[in-house]
Design a protein around this motif. Structure first.
Motif, PDB file in Angstrom:
ATOM      1  N   MET A 309      48.875  30.156  46.189  1.00  0.00           N
ATOM      2  CA  MET A 309      48.596  31.372  46.335  1.00  0.00           C
ATOM      3  C   MET A 309      48.296  32.038  44.555  1.00  0.00           C
ATOM      4  SD  MET A 309      49.181  33.145  49.541  1.00  0.00           S
ATOM      5  CE  MET A 309      48.176  33.274  51.302  1.00  0.00           C
ATOM      6  N   GLU A 310      47.229  32.421  44.312  1.00  0.00           N
ATOM      7  CA  GLU A 310      47.635  33.389  43.438  1.00  0.00           C
ATOM      8  C   GLU A 310      46.865  34.972  43.416  1.00  0.00           C
ATOM      9  OE1 GLU A 310      45.537  31.737  38.751  1.00  0.00           O
ATOM     10  OE2 GLU A 310      45.785  29.707  40.869  1.00  0.00           O
ATOM     11  N   VAL A 311      46.714  35.037  42.508  1.00  0.00           N
ATOM     12  CA  VAL A 311      47.072  37.351  42.154  1.00  0.00           C
ATOM     13  C   VAL A 311      45.841  37.128  41.454  1.00  0.00           C
ATOM     14  CG1 VAL A 311      47.797  39.767  42.346  1.00  0.00           C
ATOM     15  CG2 VAL A 311      49.301  37.321  42.844  1.00  0.00           C
ATOM     16  N   SER A 312      44.671  37.455  41.089  1.00  0.00           N
ATOM     17  CA  SER A 312      44.136  37.849  39.802  1.00  0.00           C
ATOM     18  C   SER A 312      43.474  39.144  40.131  1.00  0.00           C
ATOM     19  CB  SER A 312      42.701  37.203  40.206  1.00  0.00           C
ATOM     20  OG  SER A 312      42.547  37.032  41.352  1.00  0.00           O
ATOM     21  N   ALA A 313      42.184  40.047  39.030  1.00  0.00           N
ATOM     22  CA  ALA A 313      42.562  40.885  38.720  1.00  0.00           C
ATOM     23  C   ALA A 313      41.142  40.889  39.647  1.00  0.00           C
ATOM     24  CB  ALA A 313      42.399  41.766  36.939  1.00  0.00           C
ATOM     25  N   CYS A 322      40.130  34.176  49.692  1.00  0.00           N
ATOM     26  CA  CYS A 322      40.349  35.150  49.180  1.00  0.00           C
ATOM     27  C   CYS A 322      40.264  36.379  49.537  1.00  0.00           C
ATOM     28  CB  CYS A 322      39.946  35.410  47.974  1.00  0.00           C
ATOM     29  SG  CYS A 322      37.859  35.933  48.220  1.00  0.00           S
ATOM     30  N   ILE A 323      41.453  37.251  49.848  1.00  0.00           N
ATOM     31  CA  ILE A 323      41.930  38.585  50.262  1.00  0.00           C
ATOM     32  C   ILE A 323      42.102  39.370  49.246  1.00  0.00           C
ATOM     33  CG2 ILE A 323      43.999  37.873  51.294  1.00  0.00           C
ATOM     34  CD1 ILE A 323      42.952  39.493  53.841  1.00  0.00           C
ATOM     35  N   SER A 324      41.420  41.060  48.950  1.00  0.00           N
ATOM     36  CA  SER A 324      41.969  41.782  48.150  1.00  0.00           C
ATOM     37  C   SER A 324      43.625  42.793  49.276  1.00  0.00           C
ATOM     38  CB  SER A 324      41.230  42.379  48.277  1.00  0.00           C
ATOM     39  OG  SER A 324      40.328  43.671  49.714  1.00  0.00           O
ATOM     40  N   GLY A 325      44.132  43.386  48.181  1.00  0.00           N
ATOM     41  CA  GLY A 325      45.225  43.745  48.826  1.00  0.00           C
ATOM     42  C   GLY A 325      46.220  45.002  47.501  1.00  0.00           C
ATOM     43  N   GLN A 362      54.817  40.768  32.894  1.00  0.00           N
ATOM     44  CA  GLN A 362      53.673  42.067  33.194  1.00  0.00           C
ATOM     45  C   GLN A 362      52.566  41.442  33.401  1.00  0.00           C
ATOM     46  OE1 GLN A 362      55.657  42.486  29.410  1.00  0.00           O
ATOM     47  NE2 GLN A 362      57.891  41.683  30.319  1.00  0.00           N
ATOM     48  N   ARG A 363      52.215  41.287  33.598  1.00  0.00           N
ATOM     49  CA  ARG A 363      50.301  41.366  34.397  1.00  0.00           C
ATOM     50  C   ARG A 363      50.637  41.780  35.907  1.00  0.00           C
ATOM     51  NH1 ARG A 363      50.456  34.993  35.845  1.00  0.00           N
ATOM     52  NH2 ARG A 363      52.676  35.611  37.066  1.00  0.00           N
ATOM     53  N   PHE A 364      50.630  42.647  36.196  1.00  0.00           N
ATOM     54  CA  PHE A 364      50.871  43.480  37.627  1.00  0.00           C
ATOM     55  C   PHE A 364      51.503  44.694  37.715  1.00  0.00           C
ATOM     56  CE2 PHE A 364      48.282  39.674  38.427  1.00  0.00           C
ATOM     57  CZ  PHE A 364      47.348  40.042  38.263  1.00  0.00           C
ATOM     58  N   THR A 365      51.018  45.159  38.006  1.00  0.00           N
ATOM     59  CA  THR A 365      52.745  46.828  38.819  1.00  0.00           C
ATOM     60  C   THR A 365      51.853  47.279  39.840  1.00  0.00           C
ATOM     61  OG1 THR A 365      53.758  48.128  37.677  1.00  0.00           O
ATOM     62  CG2 THR A 365      51.463  48.084  37.609  1.00  0.00           C
ATOM     63  N   TYR A 366      53.229  47.952  40.211  1.00  0.00           N
ATOM     64  CA  TYR A 366      52.902  48.124  42.003  1.00  0.00           C
ATOM     65  C   TYR A 366      51.673  49.165  41.742  1.00  0.00           C
ATOM     66  CZ  TYR A 366      57.877  47.962  41.124  1.00  0.00           C
ATOM     67  OH  TYR A 366      59.264  47.243  40.961  1.00  0.00           O
ATOM     68  N   ILE A 372      43.797  37.582  45.761  1.00  0.00           N
ATOM     69  CA  ILE A 372      44.808  36.794  45.784  1.00  0.00           C
ATOM     70  C   ILE A 372      44.432  35.785  46.810  1.00  0.00           C
ATOM     71  CG2 ILE A 372      46.823  35.675  47.643  1.00  0.00           C
ATOM     72  CD1 ILE A 372      47.467  38.957  48.771  1.00  0.00           C
ATOM     73  N   SER A 373      44.281  34.663  46.739  1.00  0.00           N
ATOM     74  CA  SER A 373      43.597  33.718  46.427  1.00  0.00           C
ATOM     75  C   SER A 373      43.892  32.247  46.573  1.00  0.00           C
ATOM     76  CB  SER A 373      42.009  33.762  45.443  1.00  0.00           C
ATOM     77  OG  SER A 373      42.857  32.985  44.032  1.00  0.00           O
ATOM     78  N   TRP A 374      43.390  31.056  47.578  1.00  0.00           N
ATOM     79  CA  TRP A 374      44.139  29.898  47.658  1.00  0.00           C
ATOM     80  C   TRP A 374      43.083  29.076  47.510  1.00  0.00           C
ATOM     81  CZ3 TRP A 374      44.679  33.591  51.475  1.00  0.00           C
ATOM     82  CH2 TRP A 374      43.812  33.122  51.755  1.00  0.00           C
ATOM     83  N   TYR A 375      43.133  27.012  47.054  1.00  0.00           N
ATOM     84  CA  TYR A 375      42.527  26.344  47.890  1.00  0.00           C
ATOM     85  C   TYR A 375      42.312  26.133  49.419  1.00  0.00           C
ATOM     86  CZ  TYR A 375      41.859  25.701  43.188  1.00  0.00           C
ATOM     87  OH  TYR A 375      41.616  26.250  41.374  1.00  0.00           O
TER      88      TYR A 375
END
Ligand SMILES: Nc1ncnc2c1ncn2[C@@H]1O[C@H](COP(=O)(O)OP(=O)(O)OP(=O)(O)O)[C@@H](O)[C@H]1O
Ligand SMILES: [Mg+2]
Length: 384
Positions: A309-313, A322-325, A362-366, A372-375
């Protein structure tokens, strides 16, 4: 999923014996059960282990791993079923007459004997001629790289060295099958890693068949040709490390081997071997490859490993699931970071990303709102 199966240093070049129909196993268990009173410690286990295999038994505490080893060693007699060695029933054969040796968790070295006396102990009991004993001891000392420490006693060497003495002692009689019950439990992580590699090397050089019990799934993945996952005295899955990790047969195996994220819901078949799982708690649908035929209205588990899975803005636009969180927690491990992300299901999803550049950690913080996405092909649909 890759079909390349590693089996010794010639990894992937030969068809492994467990995929050949006519390969003869070294050890075969046929419907073996072991009861203590009305408690069944081993339940109807059938299993083939082949010559030169490095076979791992993995499972929660109390699932029957040591009992299975004791059955192979002859310290226990099955309540039911057969145990064969090269096709011959070995159940009536006493432990010390079997070409099988067991290395116990507490190495049980004799404190008053030197390293070489510990190694030669079993050989002397066998009444082997003196020169042969000396030759075998030299060979074993060099195999485990302890020649220089041969005259020390166990309290004068390190824990890792004691482990190697125990290994040399259990290999000295040249067993066909060596059983190792948690052989590295007393070693620290780094030494464990080194010892695992040494063990693989020694096993390969001697060509002895090893069966190892471990609590550590990484250890099993690292050393084993195949892993048997056990639960409540039963075999749940017997497969190569790659198959066990990438194609677990059940939610239990997926969760036991490594971390995973699971969505639960009903699934409907689509075209091209794909299906759509609807998670009603999240009110979200995800695509996944179909595995077998779907049962109409049945409950399914969609399993996705954190590293897939991957995290993106931004919300991805390439058709991935994908799903947001919101980021709850970040575990920074140096080489990678695990993000724990609340998506409203109660259990946060875990997503693992490698810190391939010094600044990516340091891409993301709390509390960041993320996607979140995945193939879809990286998900695995399970029916149990
Ligand atoms: N001699 C015995 N009498 C009665 N019950 C036993 C006996 N030996 C083992 N058991 C039971 O059988 C079950 C399996 O035990 P076993 O030692 O095989 O577990 P294990 O998988 O090796 O666990 P661990 O990872 O904690 O070593 C346990 O519930 C244990 O209590
Ligand atoms: Mg045990």
């Amino acid at each position: 999923m890759s079909d390349v199966i590693s089996f010794g240093p010639q990894a992937g070049l030969t068809i492994p014996p467990w995929d050949k129909i006519d390969a003869k196993p070294l050890i075969e268990l046929r419907s073996v059960s072991k009861s203590y009173g009305d408690f069944k410690a081993i339940s109807n286990v059938s299993l083939k282990i082949y010559e030169k295999e490095f076979f791992a038994l993995l499972g929660p505490s109390g699932c029957g791993k040591s009992t299975l080893m004791r059955l192979l060693a002859g310290f226990e007699i099955p309540s039911d079923g057969e145990i064969l060695l090269e096709g011959n029933d070995i159940v009536p054969i006493e432990p010390h007459k079997r070409p099988v040796n067991m290395m116990f968790q507490s190495y049980a070295l004799f404190p008053h004997l030197t390293v070489e006396e510990n190694i030669s102990f079993g050989l002397r009991r066998m009444k082997l001629p003196k020169d042969q004993i000396a030759e075998r001891v030299d060979e074993m000392l060099s195999l485990v790289q302890l020649t220089k420490l041969r005259r020390r006693r166990p309290h004068q060497i390190s824990g890792g060295q004691r482990q190697r003495v125990a290994l040399a002692r259990s290999l000295a009689r040249r067993p066909r099958l060596l059983l190792l019950d948690e052989p590295m439990a007393a070693l620290d992580k780094k030494l464990r890693r080194e010892t695992q590699l040494e063990l693989i090397d020694i096993q390969y050089r001697l060509g002895t068949t090893f069966v190892i019990v471990t609590h550590d799934q990484e250890e099993a993945m690292n050393v084993a040709t195949r892993i048997a996952v056990m639960n409540h005295g039963e075999l749940v899955q017997v497969a190569t490390p790659v198959q066990t990790y990438e194609a677990p047969v059940s939610r239990h195996v997926a969760e036991f081997i490594g971390d995973t994220n699971i969505f639960i819901g009903r699934a409907e078949a689509l075209e091209d071997g794909m299906c759509r799982l609807h998670d009603s708690r999240l009110n979200q649908s995800f695509l996944a490859p179909m595995s077998g035929k779907l049962v109409e209205g049945g409950e399914y588990y969609l399993n996705i490993r954190p590293e897939k899975m991957e995290v993106s803005a931004e919300q991805p636009t390439d058709g991935s699931n994908c799903i947001s969180g919101k980021i709850l927690d970040i575990a920074y491990l140096g080489n990678l970071s695990t993000y724990y992300i609340d998506v409203g299901s109660g259990k946060p999803l875990s997503v693992q990303m490698t810190n391939s550049q010094r600044t990516t950690s340091q891409r993301f913080t709390y509390n960041d709102a993320v996607w979140i996405s995945w193939y879809p092909v990286d998900g695995l649909l399970l029916d149990r």
